[in-house]
Design a protein around this motif. Structure first.
Motif, PDB file in Angstrom:
ATOM      1  N   TRP A 192      -3.918   1.898 -22.270  1.00  0.00           N
ATOM      2  CA  TRP A 192      -3.534   2.101 -20.868  1.00  0.00           C
ATOM      3  C   TRP A 192      -4.610   2.949 -20.217  1.00  0.00           C
ATOM      4  CZ3 TRP A 192      -1.787   6.732 -18.247  1.00  0.00           C
ATOM      5  CH2 TRP A 192      -1.341   6.496 -16.939  1.00  0.00           C
ATOM      6  N   GLY A 193      -5.129   2.466 -19.097  1.00  0.00           N
ATOM      7  CA  GLY A 193      -6.202   3.213 -18.463  1.00  0.00           C
ATOM      8  C   GLY A 193      -6.539   2.706 -17.074  1.00  0.00           C
ATOM      9  N   GLN A 194      -7.706   3.138 -16.611  1.00  0.00           N
ATOM     10  CA  GLN A 194      -8.150   2.861 -15.243  1.00  0.00           C
ATOM     11  C   GLN A 194      -9.561   2.298 -15.285  1.00  0.00           C
ATOM     12  OE1 GLN A 194      -8.567   6.326 -12.633  1.00  0.00           O
ATOM     13  NE2 GLN A 194      -7.791   5.084 -10.928  1.00  0.00           N
ATOM     14  N   ALA A 195      -9.758   1.151 -14.634  1.00  0.00           N
ATOM     15  CA  ALA A 195     -11.081   0.539 -14.569  1.00  0.00           C
ATOM     16  C   ALA A 195     -12.024   1.430 -13.775  1.00  0.00           C
ATOM     17  CB  ALA A 195     -10.994  -0.837 -13.926  1.00  0.00           C
ATOM     18  N   VAL A 214      -5.466   0.245 -12.362  1.00  0.00           N
ATOM     19  CA  VAL A 214      -4.774   0.812 -13.520  1.00  0.00           C
ATOM     20  C   VAL A 214      -3.941  -0.263 -14.203  1.00  0.00           C
ATOM     21  CG1 VAL A 214      -3.020   2.502 -14.248  1.00  0.00           C
ATOM     22  CG2 VAL A 214      -4.702   3.109 -12.492  1.00  0.00           C
ATOM     23  N   GLY A 215      -3.946  -0.248 -15.534  1.00  0.00           N
ATOM     24  CA  GLY A 215      -3.108  -1.187 -16.260  1.00  0.00           C
ATOM     25  C   GLY A 215      -3.358  -1.116 -17.754  1.00  0.00           C
ATOM     26  N   LEU A 227       0.815  -1.210   0.000  1.00  0.00           N
ATOM     27  CA  LEU A 227       0.000   0.000   0.000  1.00  0.00           C
ATOM     28  C   LEU A 227       0.855   1.268   0.000  1.00  0.00           C
ATOM     29  CD1 LEU A 227      -2.755  -1.006   2.581  1.00  0.00           C
ATOM     30  CD2 LEU A 227      -3.170  -0.344   0.233  1.00  0.00           C
ATOM     31  N   SER A 228       2.202   1.135   0.007  1.00  0.00           N
ATOM     32  CA  SER A 228       3.066   2.284   0.254  1.00  0.00           C
ATOM     33  C   SER A 228       2.885   3.399  -0.766  1.00  0.00           C
ATOM     34  CB  SER A 228       4.529   1.830   0.298  1.00  0.00           C
ATOM     35  OG  SER A 228       4.857   1.173  -0.906  1.00  0.00           O
ATOM     36  N   SER A 229       2.917   3.092  -2.054  1.00  0.00           N
ATOM     37  CA  SER A 229       2.767   4.122  -3.072  1.00  0.00           C
ATOM     38  C   SER A 229       1.491   3.953  -3.876  1.00  0.00           C
ATOM     39  CB  SER A 229       3.983   4.095  -4.018  1.00  0.00           C
ATOM     40  OG  SER A 229       4.104   2.825  -4.620  1.00  0.00           O
ATOM     41  N   ASP A 230       0.950   2.793  -3.872  1.00  0.00           N
ATOM     42  CA  ASP A 230      -0.317   2.471  -4.523  1.00  0.00           C
ATOM     43  C   ASP A 230      -0.394   2.856  -5.997  1.00  0.00           C
ATOM     44  OD1 ASP A 230      -2.604   1.085  -4.300  1.00  0.00           O
ATOM     45  OD2 ASP A 230      -3.545   2.378  -2.840  1.00  0.00           O
ATOM     46  N   PRO A 231       0.540   2.424  -6.806  1.00  0.00           N
ATOM     47  CA  PRO A 231       0.418   2.672  -8.248  1.00  0.00           C
ATOM     48  C   PRO A 231      -0.758   1.920  -8.852  1.00  0.00           C
ATOM     49  CG  PRO A 231       2.200   1.130  -7.812  1.00  0.00           C
ATOM     50  CD  PRO A 231       1.749   1.651  -6.471  1.00  0.00           C
TER      51      PRO A 231
END
Length: 295
Positions: free
Chosen positions: A78-81, A87-88, A5-9
């Motif tokens: 490349w996008g976000q659900a 994201v992926g 969870l540190s940076s949450d990319p």
């Protein structure tokens, strides 16, 4: 599945070379892009960590799900659900840049999309449980519905109107018993622990994050009630380091797991023992009950 969870990319649409327009002023990037709204029109498509068919799967998007696309390049989007913020990269051929107002959900493990409204018609696609479709007409017998997303028909017995699935999450999860474990998967061809939990709750209108650590954090932040193991009941969620499952009853856990490499039901104490080998100090993180009457 679990991640740091540190940076949450996982949930931030930003890369060293590109970020979402809405992150301007918060995330530094050489360029920004506005989202284009796309809909998945393949049965499902893996969301990958890189634009590479050999890259690890982070999750899986199902037919009818929405992806906010920030870049199209070399056959990859490349996008976000939209549903969970993940994201992926997905293969662009699985998408259409059309928007729909879904009316129904596939509630069996799979449903065939047929070329014509007949059980003898060739199938043109296989849609998994949780697929979202927009029924725009029915045949003269009222047995099949034609959908908007692709030119095809589905037997209406395999669909339920959104919001009227009429089953509990743990009852839906039982349908996956014996399904093989697959990291990142969310269908009956292969599914992981948090994908199973997220999917069966989404079917009854309960939105949960994608990964087990995010699910635990979500419930611990006031969206769930902590439950003592001695008073567990079917439908409670049990959390472990990097793992999650649904209580099948007071003492047994229903979960997609890499120990048996399938969805199975096992004694909770036995599962705790499995986790103790790698996490001797804290193999079990607790039980949570959702606040609504979905048990």
């Amino acid at each position: 599945m679990n991640s740091s969870l540190s940076s949450d990319p996982r949930l931030t649409p930003a890369r060293p070379d590109l970020a979402a327009e809405e992150l301007k002023g918060r995330v530094a990037a050489p360029r920004y892009a506005s989202a284009r709204i796309a809909t998945v029109v393949h049965g499902s498509v893996l969301l990958r960590s890189r634009a590479d068919g050999e890259a690890p799967a982070a999750s899986e998007l199902l037919f009818g799900e929405v992806l906010r696309v920030y870049e199209l390049r070399a056959g990859w989007a490349w996008g976000q659900a939209a549903a969970d913020g993940y994201v992926g990269y997905v293969e662009a051929s699985a998408l259409t840049f059309q928007q729909y107002r879904a009316t129904h959900l596939v509630t069996g493990l799979f449903a065939h999309l047929l070329r014509a409204p007949s059980i003898q018609s060739p199938a043109v696609a296989l849609l998994p449980m949780g697929a979202r479709v927009t029924v725009i007409e029915t045949d003269s017998d009222g047995l099949h519905g034609r959908i908007a997303e692709r030119d095809g028909w589905i037997n209406l017995r395999q669909l339920k109107p959104i919001g009227k699935v009429g089953a509990t999450p743990h009852a839906l999860a039982r349908r996956f018993l014996g399904v093989p474990y697959l990291w990142g998967g969310k269908t009956a061809t292969g599914i992981d622990c948090s994908g199973l939990v997220q999917l069966v709750h989404a079917l009854v209108g309960i939105d949960l994050p994608r990964d087990s650590d995010l699910q635990l954090a979500h419930l611990a932040e006031g969206n769930g009630q902590a439950v003592a193991p001695g008073v567990a009941k079917a439908g409670d969620l049990a959390f472990f380091p990097g793992h999650v499952g649904i209580m099948a009853d007071e003492t047994r856990l229903l979960h997609a797991n890499a120990t048996r490499m399938e969805v199975s039901i096992d004694p909770l104490e036995e599962v705790i023992g499995w986790l103790r080998r790698d996490h001797p100090d804290q193999p079990f993180l607790g039980l949570y009950r959702l606040p609504r009457g979905d048990h």
